[in-house]
Write a protein that holds these residues in place. Structure first.
Motif, mmCIF file in Angstrom:
data_model
loop_
_atom_site.group_PDB
_atom_site.id
_atom_site.type_symbol
_atom_site.label_atom_id
_atom_site.label_comp_id
_atom_site.label_asym_id
_atom_site.label_seq_id
_atom_site.Cartn_x
_atom_site.Cartn_y
_atom_site.Cartn_z
ATOM 1 N N THR A 58 3.735 5.788 -5.661
ATOM 2 C CA THR A 58 3.975 5.488 -7.010
ATOM 3 C C THR A 58 2.821 6.003 -7.814
ATOM 4 O O THR A 58 3.127 6.910 -8.593
ATOM 5 C CB THR A 58 3.836 4.039 -7.393
ATOM 6 N N ASP A 105 -0.934 -5.515 -7.565
ATOM 7 C CA ASP A 105 -1.417 -5.648 -6.171
ATOM 8 C C ASP A 105 -2.896 -5.218 -6.072
ATOM 9 O O ASP A 105 -3.540 -6.031 -5.256
ATOM 10 C CB ASP A 105 -0.570 -4.609 -5.464
ATOM 11 N N TYR A 106 -3.312 -4.220 -6.602
ATOM 12 C CA TYR A 106 -4.786 -3.762 -6.792
ATOM 13 C C TYR A 106 -5.642 -4.806 -7.260
ATOM 14 O O TYR A 106 -6.583 -5.418 -6.477
ATOM 15 C CB TYR A 106 -4.848 -2.575 -7.613
ATOM 16 N N LYS A 133 0.749 -1.234 -0.066
ATOM 17 C CA LYS A 133 0.105 0.051 -0.084
ATOM 18 C C LYS A 133 1.019 1.321 -0.165
ATOM 19 O O LYS A 133 0.557 2.252 -0.486
ATOM 20 C CB LYS A 133 -1.063 -0.006 1.224
ATOM 21 N N ARG A 157 3.945 1.404 -1.155
ATOM 22 C CA ARG A 157 4.646 1.612 -2.650
ATOM 23 C C ARG A 157 3.654 2.073 -3.620
ATOM 24 O O ARG A 157 3.917 2.910 -4.403
ATOM 25 C CB ARG A 157 4.957 0.199 -2.879
ATOM 26 N N SER A 158 2.569 1.722 -3.166
ATOM 27 C CA SER A 158 1.236 1.986 -4.267
ATOM 28 C C SER A 158 0.972 3.378 -4.296
ATOM 29 O O SER A 158 0.677 4.106 -5.191
ATOM 30 C CB SER A 158 -0.023 0.988 -4.163
ATOM 31 N N ILE A 167 -5.731 3.198 -13.222
ATOM 32 C CA ILE A 167 -4.344 2.656 -12.914
ATOM 33 C C ILE A 167 -3.745 2.176 -14.412
ATOM 34 O O ILE A 167 -2.683 2.392 -14.742
ATOM 35 C CB ILE A 167 -3.996 1.503 -11.971
ATOM 36 N N THR A 206 1.730 -2.178 -9.091
ATOM 37 C CA THR A 206 0.581 -1.317 -8.236
ATOM 38 C C THR A 206 -0.622 -1.984 -8.712
ATOM 39 O O THR A 206 -1.667 -2.302 -7.902
ATOM 40 C CB THR A 206 0.693 0.265 -8.320
#
Length: 393
Positions: free
Chosen positions: A130, A250-251, A124, A126-127, A191, A247
Motif C-alpha cells: 500500500t 497496524d503501525y 506487513k 499489505r502495508s 503515513i 496501514t
C-alpha cells in the motif's frame, strides 16, 4: 570540570539493541546537541553516505536514460519535444513512476524495516504494498505537475535524443533518490500525511474532472455513482484511502502493544473498531451507488450507515476504550459528536443544509475525528515508550 574532560553515559542494553547500527559492528554512535537535548544516532562515515546517495541516484537514472535512448532509436526520433507523445515529459513521468516504485519498495525492505515495526506478515505485506503504491502515485502526480509548469516556461523546446536521454536520466535519478529518502522516513506523520493527500487529493481531482458542473446540487455520493463520468476515480480513492488507514492502524498499534500496560482488552477492542471502520469505509467505495442495480445500491447504503454507526460507537466508548485520554481530547470528541447531531437536525428537521452539504460536513467531521484519535494514540505511545534513566559517569 575541565572542558576537555570526557563524560560517559550508559543506557539499558535492551534499548541499545533496538538501534539500527550499520557501521561494521563498531557500535559507535553519533551524538549531537539540539535544543537542550542530546540525540544519539548511528554513526555513518562520509564515504558510506556518499556511496549510498550515488547508488540510489545513479543506478535508476542511468537505467532510465538507457531505456529512453533505446526508445528514441526504435521510434527513429532524432529530435524530441518537451511535451506530447513520446516526449521528454511523458517518458520521464512514466519512468519516474516505475523506477520510483521499485526504489521505494527495495529501500523500504532494506533500509526502512526498523521504522515499519508491524509484526504480522500479512499486515506487513499489505502495508508495504500500500505504501509503495501510495508514494508512487504521489511521485507520479508531483512529476506531472512539475513538467506542466516546465512546459509553460519552455513551451516548444526540442532537443536531440542524447540530450533528452540525459535529462530524463537526471530527473528520474532525482525522483528515485527522493523516494529512497521517503522510504527511510516512514513514521506516523508520514503515513498520516500520505493518507490525507490521497483522500483529499483524490476527491478534489474527481470534483474538478466531473463533466457535470452541477453535480453538487444532487449529492456528494453522486461522484461515485454510475451517473458520474469518472466514478471509478472517486470510488478507488475511498478504497485506497481505507487501505492506507489500515496501514496506519497496524503501525500505531504494533508500537502501542509493545508496552505491556496497553496490551489489554480495551486496546484490542479499539483496534478492532478502527479496523472495522476502515474496512467499511472502503466498502462505501467498493459498492457503487448505482440505483439501477438494487442490491449494489443497498450495499452502498448499508455500508455508509454502518460507517456512521461505528464512528458513533467509537465516540461513545472512548472513555472506556482509551482511559488515558486527556479531558481536552474527550471534550473535542464529544464536540464532534454534537456537531454531527446538529448537522443531522439542520438537514433532516430544519432543512437548512442540502444533502451535499450534509454529506460533506458529516464526512469531514468523522474523518477529522479518526485522525485526531490516531494522533492521540501516537502521543500515548511516545509518552510511555522506552523511557529510561541515563546514568552519567
Amino acid at each position: 570540570m575541565n572542558k576537555n574532560e570526557q563524560v560517559n553515559i550508559s543506557i539499558p542494553k535492551r534499548a541499545f539493541d533496538k538501534l539500527y547500527l550499520n557501521n561494521g559492528g563498531k557500535n559507535k554512535l553519533l551524538a549531537r546537541i539540539d535544543n537542550n537535548r542530546i540525540i544519539l544516532q548511528a554513526k555513518e562515515t562520509k564515504t558510506e553516505a556518499q556511496t549510498q546517495s550515488l547508488r540510489w541516484f545513479m543506478v535508476p537514472g542511468l537505467l532510465a536514460g538507457f531505456v529512453a535512448l533505446v526508445n528514441f532509436f526504435i521510434q527513429k526520433t532524432d529530435y524530441v519535444k518537451l511535451s506530447g507523445a513520446n516526449s521528454i515529459s511523458q517518458i520521464t513521468i512514466y519512468l519516474a513512476a516505475l523506477f520510483g516504485f521499485i526504489t521505494f519498495l527495495i529501500a523500504l525492505l532494506l533500509l526502512g524495516r526498523k521504522q515499519l515495526v508491524i509484526t504480522s506478515r500479512l499486515a506487513k505485506f499489505r502495508s508495504i504494498t500500500t505504501l509503495s503504491i501510495a508514494f508512487t502515485l504521489l511521485d507520479f502526480s508531483l512529476t506531472s505537475y512539475f513538467f506542466y509548469f516546465v512546459d509553460l516556461a519552455f513551451h516548444g523546446v526540442i532537443l536531440d535524443r542524447y540530450t533528452s536521454s540525459a535529462l530524463i536520466a537526471g530527473f528520474v535519478g532525482i525522483a528515485s533518490y527522493l523516494m529512497m529518502n521517503a522510504a527511510q522516513s516512514i513514521d506516523f506523520s508520514t503515513i498520516t500525511t500520505i493518507l490525507i493527500f490521497t483522500l483529499v487529493g483524490g476527491i478534489f481531482f474527481s470534483m474538478i474532472n466531473n463533466k457535470h458542473e452541477d453535480w453538487w446540487q444532487i449529492n456528494f455520493s453522486y461522484l461515485g455513482s454510475n451517473l458520474s463520468n469518472n466514478w471509478w476515480q472517486f470510488n478507488l480513492t475511498l478504497i485506497f484511502s481505507a487501505m492506507i488507514m489500515l496501514t496506519l492502524i497496524d503501525y500505531i498499534f504494533s508500537l502501542i502493544f509493545q508496552i505491556p500496560q496497553f496490551f489489554n482488552t480495551q486496546m484490542k477492542v479499539l483496534r478492532l473498531l478502527l479496523a472495522a471502520t476502515s474496512i467499511v469505509f472502503g466498502l462505501v467505495g467498493a459498492f457503487q451507488n448505482n440505483r439501477s442495480i438494487i442490491w449494489l445500491h443497498e450495499l452502498h447504503w448499508w455500508s455508509a450507515n454502518a460507517l456512521v454507526i461505528l464512528v458513533l460507537i467509537l465516540i461513545i466508548g472512548l472513555k472506556w476504550l482509551l482511559p488515558n485520554a486527556t479531558r481536552e481530547f474527550l471534550l473535542t470528541a464529544y464536540g464532534f459528536a454534537g456537531l454531527l447531531a446538529l448537522s443531522e437536525i439542520l438537514f433532516q428537521t430544519v432543512h437548512y443544509l442540502s444533502l451535499t452539504a450534509f454529506e460533506i460536513i458529516s464526512f469531514s467531521l468523522s474523518f477529522g475525528l479518526l485522525i485526531l484519535l490516531m494522533q492521540n494514540l501516537n502521543t500515548l505511545y511516545i509518552e510511555n515508550a522506552e523511557i529510561f534513566t541515563v546514568e552519567i559517569k
